[in-house]
Structures are given as C-alpha cells and as structure tokens.
Design an enzyme around this catalytic site. Structure first.
Site, short mmCIF file in Angstrom:
data_model
loop_
_atom_site.label_atom_id
_atom_site.label_comp_id
_atom_site.label_asym_id
_atom_site.label_seq_id
_atom_site.Cartn_x
_atom_site.Cartn_y
_atom_site.Cartn_z
CG ASN A 1 -15.80 -41.06 95.78
OD1 ASN A 1 -16.83 -41.05 95.17
ND2 ASN A 1 -15.09 -40.00 95.82
NE ARG B 1 -17.64 -37.53 97.80
CZ ARG B 1 -17.43 -37.06 96.67
NH1 ARG B 1 -16.98 -37.44 95.56
NH2 ARG B 1 -17.68 -35.65 96.52
NE ARG C 1 -18.35 -29.08 88.75
CZ ARG C 1 -18.15 -29.59 90.13
NH1 ARG C 1 -18.73 -28.95 91.14
NH2 ARG C 1 -17.53 -30.25 90.19
CD GLU D 1 -13.11 -35.05 99.88
OE1 GLU D 1 -11.90 -35.32 98.95
OE2 GLU D 1 -14.23 -34.79 99.67
#
Ligand code: ADP
Length: 399
Positions: free
Chosen positions: A7, A91, A241, A383
């Site tokens: 990743n 990923r 965010r 993941e």
C-alpha cells in the site's frame, strides 16, 4: 503461497507478507520518509521485537528493495528467498469506471491507471510508482491491482449521478465513485459469517470510521450507496476533512477571502473535520479526553456522531430497512463511546446497543441488545487480507 501486499503512499509504504495456506500475516511493516532525510523501515513479526532499519531511501524502488531485503534478512526476516513470494497485491485508490473488480496488472492496466490519475491526483501516482518499483525488482512475479473504488461500482445510476450538467459525467467522468471498498467488502462478508446467514439475504450498513470515514449501504452483498464521492473528501466529517459542505462555500472563500484553489483545498482536506471544529486535534482519543471540559472538542464529536446518525437513517431508507450495522476501523473498532453516540436516538429503527457488550476494543463482537431488531457488530477490518485473497484468486485464475 505467500503474497506480498503493498500500500504505497507519496512518502510512505505499508506492507504485509501473508501466507495464504492459513491466511496468517508473517510480517508487516511501514516505511516512512521515502525520499527525505531520516527514512526508516519498521517491521513487526508476531512474537519478536520490532525491527527498525534507518537507511537512506531516495525513492520507492529503494524502499521496496529494503522491504525485500528485510523479509529475507537472515536474523530478522521471515523467508529465505524473494522467490518464495508468489505474487504481489497492490492497493490502488482509484479504478474509475474501468474496474469493478481486481485485475492482473499488464501494460493495458497500467495505461488505465495512468488515466485514472487525473481523478485521484493525490493517491494514484504513488500507487503507480509502487507498482513500477516492484516490477523492476520482481519482473517475473505476477501483480494484481485491488481498487478502493471497485466494490462501489454496483451503485445504481440514481445513487452515483450528481445533479450537475450530464455532460460533466459523460465528458469529465464526474460522478460518485466511493472509497474504502475493500474494507466495506471484507467486513460485510465477515458480518454474514458471524450471523451465520447468506449475505444475499442481508441489508447492511457498514461504518468505516478511521481518520478517513465512510459509510456504505450494502444490499445482498452489493454496495448500493456510499458517503464518499468523486473524491474521499465527501460525506461524513472526518479527522481533518470537511466531508459534505455547501459547494457555494468554495467559491465564496475564493472570491470573498481571496484564496486560491490550492489554499481552499488545503483548508477542506487538512484543516477541517474534527480538527477544524475543535482547534485541538484530529485524534479521537484526544477529543474524548478533552470533551468534558473543552466545549469545542465536545462540539466536534457531536458533529461527527450527528452526521453518522443521519447517514445511517438515510441508508436505512435507501435499503428499505436494515438488518445489521457494522462498526470498523480505528474509531469504529476501539471507541465504545463513539459507537454508543452513533446509535443513540436510532431506537425507532430497531437499533439498540447493549452498553455492557459494547465495552470492547479491537475485537469482533455482537454488541446489540437482546431486543434489538438490528444486529450491531464490531468487526476489525483487514484490507490487506482482502487484497491478498483477491490476488490469490486472480493469479490462480490466470495461470
Ligand atoms: P486511517 O487508516 O484512516 O489512518 P485508522 O483506521 O487507523 O485510520 O483510525 C485512526 C483513528 O482511530 C484515529 O483518529 C484515532 O483517533 C482513532 N482511534 C484509535 N484508537 C482509538 C480509541 N481507543 N478510542 C478512540 N479513537 C481511537
């Protein structure tokens, strides 16, 4: 069959080596400060002390070379030779509309990934650099791309089309894509297993609550809506965010406050969310500790939980009911108080949490009360394992 999962970020890289015989993680690591002063690799192997290598790494190829050297290191490694790595799963954040599932990487796929870079300028370029670096060091090892967007490609048009001029979708590919797909897919499959039910019969709302946070509505194992959008900036309030805001705020900031597009982007990506509201921290542990005495820390948490509740209610509507709610990722797995706050007031939907059962951290559990119509589950996401499973399946299929 041992699979390396990579990743790759712009200056960091996470990896895991997974033995698919028993789906055990043999080693996991993090490389930080690639291309900067003080680059460092940290590797963890179960039952051993952390192994730290401080070494100059001028680019991602240097970093991946060090990862491979560390995995085969006589004292601190876990394999004898790089040849033991049968394939690599990467990923990739954005697969655009081209990919609704994982794919074996070839020249055509690389070209499609380059095309998607326009849609994810912060994320895809480092993913591509990581793939190229691996290809240079392991030219004959098959590589698979696993996309964050792929799971959400089942969303119906009415969920992914924005009410904008239709040409913006046709010509510029502006639509909702959704992210965290690998995580939502993994935990929804795990939920079906935990409930001993066929996923085809389940209406699931999956809440991935980490630094980045998103919710997915999953019907019969397929994503039908999700809170992130064209980019991972949309939806819930997050660590830094903003999530959804009135789009006119962007032009207002540019025109009235004389800010550039870059400056506004910096505000809504890095200085907003719970950090922006609290002025204190993006870390939920800090906010939880301060909330009793610090009004803005409490407000930040209230906004975060309120948005999750309204999203859960909306998705119960989109699904026509809900059988199961999943909490996962850093906050979802670890914060009992956040889980409680996210469910509070949703009793009218049949959602009732058991406060005692909810008192767990980082383990899979059913935390719903006996009289809850909806199962509420905590499921640690994985993941990397999902990427390794897809990689194995695709490499075997293409043999
Ligand atoms: P990402 O992968 O998006 O960086 P993670 O899934 O690792 O994020 O989640 C990180 C977040 O989890 C941090 O904001 C941290 O505050 C939160 N977190 C971790 N442990 C706890 C805890 N015990 N209580 C509350 N929040 C926690």
């Amino acid at each position: 069959m041992k699979i390396l999962v990579i990743n790759c970020g712009s200056s960091s890289l996470k990896y895991q080596l997974i033995d698919m015989k028993n789906e055990m993680c043999l080693a996991q690591g993090l490389v930080e400060r690639i291309g900067m002063d003080g680059s460092v690799l940290t590797q963890k192997v179960a039952g051993r002390e952390k192994y730290i290598v401080k070494k100059e790494m001028k680019d991602h190829q240097d970093a991946i070379k060090l990862v491979l050297d560390t995995l085969v290191d006589e004292m601190n490694g876990v394999i004898k030779s790089v040849d033991e790595i049968s394939s690599v799963g990467h990923r990739v954040v954005h697969g655009g509309e081209a990919y609704s599932s994982s794919v074996l990487i070839d020249e055509k796929v690389m070209k499609a990934l380059e095309d998607c870079s326009k849609l994810a300028p912060l994320h895809n370029p480092p993913n591509i650099i990581g793939i190229n670096a691996c290809k240079a060091l392991m030219p004959s090892t098959p590589m698979v791309a696993v996309f964050d967007t792929a799971f959400h490609q089942t969303m119906p048009e009415h969920a992914f089309i924005y009410p904008l001029p239709y040409e913006l979708y046709e010509k510029n590919k502006i639509r909702k894509y959704g992210f965290h797909g690998t995580s939502h897919k993994y935990v929804s499959q795990m939920a079906a297993k935990m409930l001993n039910m066929d996923i085809k019969d389940l209406k699931i709302i999956s809440c991935h609550l980490g630094n980045g946070a998103s919710i997915a509505a999953i019907k019969g194992g397929k994503s039908i809506d999700t809170s992130m959008g064209f980019t991972p900036l949309a939806g819930l309030a997050m660590g830094t965010r903003s999530g959804d805001i009135d789009p006119a705020i962007i032009t207002y900031m540019m025109e009235e406050m004389d800010l550039s597009a870059n400056e506004v982007s910096n505000i809504i990506n890095k200085r907003s969310g719970v950090l922006g509201i609290s002025g204190l921290s993006s870390d939920f542990r800090d906010l939880g500790a301060a909330a009793d005495t610090n009004k803005r820390a409490k407000l930040a948490l209230d906004v975060f939980h309120y948005r999750i509740k309204t999203c859960i209610s909306a998705y119960a509507g989109a699904l026509g009911g809900v059988d199961c709610i999943i909490f996962t990722a850093g906050i979802g797995e670890n914060s009992a108080s956040s889980r409680e706050a996210c469910c509070e007031g949703l009793e009218f939907l049949g959602i009732k949490i058991d406060k005692e059962k909810n008192n767990i951290h980082g383990e899979a559990a059913d935390i719903s009360s006996i009289d809850s119509d909806v199962k509420i589950l905590v499921i640690p996401t994985n993941e990397e394992l999902m990427i390794a499973r897809d990689t194995k399946e695709i490499v075997e299929f293409n043999k």
